[in-house]
Design an enzyme around this catalytic site. Structure first.
Site, short mmCIF file in Angstrom:
data_model
loop_
_atom_site.label_atom_id
_atom_site.label_comp_id
_atom_site.label_asym_id
_atom_site.label_seq_id
_atom_site.Cartn_x
_atom_site.Cartn_y
_atom_site.Cartn_z
N SER A 46 0.82 -1.21 0.00
CA SER A 46 0.00 0.00 0.00
C SER A 46 0.85 1.26 0.00
CB SER A 46 -0.92 0.00 1.23
OG SER A 46 -0.14 -0.10 2.42
N THR A 163 -1.64 3.72 4.90
CA THR A 163 -0.68 4.80 4.63
C THR A 163 0.40 4.77 5.71
OG1 THR A 163 -2.37 6.21 3.63
CG2 THR A 163 -0.41 7.31 4.49
N THR A 181 1.72 6.86 0.26
CA THR A 181 0.81 5.76 -0.04
C THR A 181 0.72 5.53 -1.54
OG1 THR A 181 -1.44 4.92 0.32
CG2 THR A 181 -1.21 7.26 -0.20
N ARG A 191 -7.83 8.88 -9.21
CA ARG A 191 -8.28 9.10 -7.83
C ARG A 191 -7.10 9.50 -6.95
NH1 ARG A 191 -7.06 6.76 -2.47
NH2 ARG A 191 -8.93 7.05 -1.19
N VAL A 192 -7.29 10.50 -6.12
CA VAL A 192 -6.30 10.94 -5.14
C VAL A 192 -6.96 10.95 -3.78
CG1 VAL A 192 -4.83 12.84 -4.37
CG2 VAL A 192 -5.00 12.30 -6.81
N GLY A 193 -6.29 10.39 -2.78
CA GLY A 193 -6.82 10.39 -1.43
C GLY A 193 -6.31 11.55 -0.61
N ASP A 194 -6.28 11.36 0.70
CA ASP A 194 -5.94 12.46 1.60
C ASP A 194 -4.44 12.66 1.79
OD1 ASP A 194 -6.05 9.87 3.02
OD2 ASP A 194 -5.40 11.05 4.74
N THR A 214 -4.48 7.75 8.38
CA THR A 214 -4.42 6.55 7.55
C THR A 214 -5.81 5.94 7.49
OG1 THR A 214 -3.37 4.39 7.25
CG2 THR A 214 -3.74 5.09 9.51
N GLY A 215 -6.11 5.32 6.36
CA GLY A 215 -7.44 4.74 6.20
C GLY A 215 -8.07 5.18 4.89
N GLY A 217 -9.23 7.64 2.53
CA GLY A 217 -8.88 9.05 2.41
C GLY A 217 -10.04 10.00 2.25
#
Length: 329
Positions: A46, A163, A181, A191-194, A214-215, A217
């Site tokens: 990940s 993350t 991450t 797609r982009v997370g946090d 973490t988790g 996003g």
């Protein structure tokens, strides 16, 4: 001096970061080195090299970093570059910007001497092939992105969005933080997370403290989570209370639909905490302080550790808050 980080794979990352601090290195150098250790480990699927790809089969990486002055840098949808945390630091130090994305970020990294390479390992390619077989056939004008099944269901598996988040204070009292991450496994391309979003996945306020997440996003992005935690500490909350308030906010908004959410927070004086929204989350807070590497385990009291680790578990029927002397994981 102190280093804290997320997840079981944070232990070797902490060891690398701690060695930097013991050699009188800066917190920023320690965070970068520690996270790079995790990015280089193909067993961690990940983060970095060996991370699981998006729905098109391409590995894209996100990272951010921040120093004791509040300077920050980030990259998103970075491809073919092994260490996004290194590129994020270059963005912070070599440009007037905060974030670079996509192919332009890759070209920026190459320009600064970082070589390209294929990030898809055989193990990750095999998992991608297995996932692809589980998808329904593409019809008509559909694309892979149109046709993929519920990505929220994929994201329910913690190993698919873990993350590496790390916060540190060096011998001079300087603080730094970073996170990295490969994002949600088999995510929709683009797609982009946090993690690369300053204020969502990572935030540091000089003289106050820092937090990272973490988790899933999207949950952090909806509430500007890391910033909210640090702002709570600025207003006088203890780190655990600062995290709890944000977890409660997420649960109030999202209820049982909320994905996995975990945070770590570090105050300027060295007090820290880590919390998860759901009991099912296999989240571990790891820390190294005053030359001792600690792996927090069950049944240790709060008095036996520096800082705190408390799990908050929510359900649609109410809340459960572990007492201060309850287990640490």
């Amino acid at each position: 001096m102190i280093v804290i980080s997320t997840w079981p794979f944070g232990l070797p990352a902490n060891a690398v970061a701690w060695n930097v601090l013991q050699d009188n290195g800066t917190a920023l150098d320690a965070v970068e080195a520690g996270i790079m250790q995790c990015e280089d480990d193909p067993a961690v699927q990940s983060v970095g090299y060996g991370g699981l790809p998006d729905a098109s089969g391409e590995v894209t990486l996100d990272a951010s970093i921040t120093d004791h002055l509040g300077r920050c840098g980030a990259v998103a949808c970075l491809t073919r570059i092994r260490n996004p945390i290194r590129v994020a630091r270059l963005v912070m130090e070599k440009t007037p910007h905060v974030m670079l994305v996509g192919e332009a970020a890759t070209r920026f990294a190459i320009k600064h001497g970082i070589p390209e390479q294929n990030l898809l390992t055989d193990a990750a390619a095999q998992k991608f092939a297995e996932w692809k077989k589980s998808q329904p056939p593409i019809k008509g004008d559909e694309t892979i992105s149109d046709n993929t099944r519920d990505h929220d269901a994929i994201g329910d598996k913690p190993e698919n969005h873990d993350t590496i988040g790390m916060l540190a204070i060096d011998s001079s009292g300087r603080m730094a933080g970073g996170c990295s991450t490969s994002g949600l496994a088999f995510k929709l391309p683009g797609r982009v997370g946090d993690s690369p979003i300053i204020g969502a996945g990572l935030y540091l306020e000089p003289g106050i403290g820092a937090a990272t997440a973490t988790g899933t996003g999207e949950e952090m992005m909806r509430v500007c989570a890391a910033h909210a935690i640090v702002e709570n500490m600025r207003r006088g909350m203890e780190p655990q209370d600062a995290i709890r308030e944000v977890l409660q906010r997420i649960h109030t908004r999202r209820g049982s639909e909320a994905g996995d959410v975990s945070f770590i927070a570090l105050r300027q004086d060295g007090a820290f905490a880590g919390m998860s929204l759901w009991a099912k989350t296999n989240f571990k807070l790891r820390f190294d302080r005053q030359s001792r590497m600690k792996w927090l385990r069950r049944r240790r009291s709060r008095d036996e550790v520096v800082g705190s680790f408390r799990r908050v578990c929510f359900s649609t029927r109410g809340t459960f808050d572990a007492p201060a002397t309850n287990r640490v994981r």
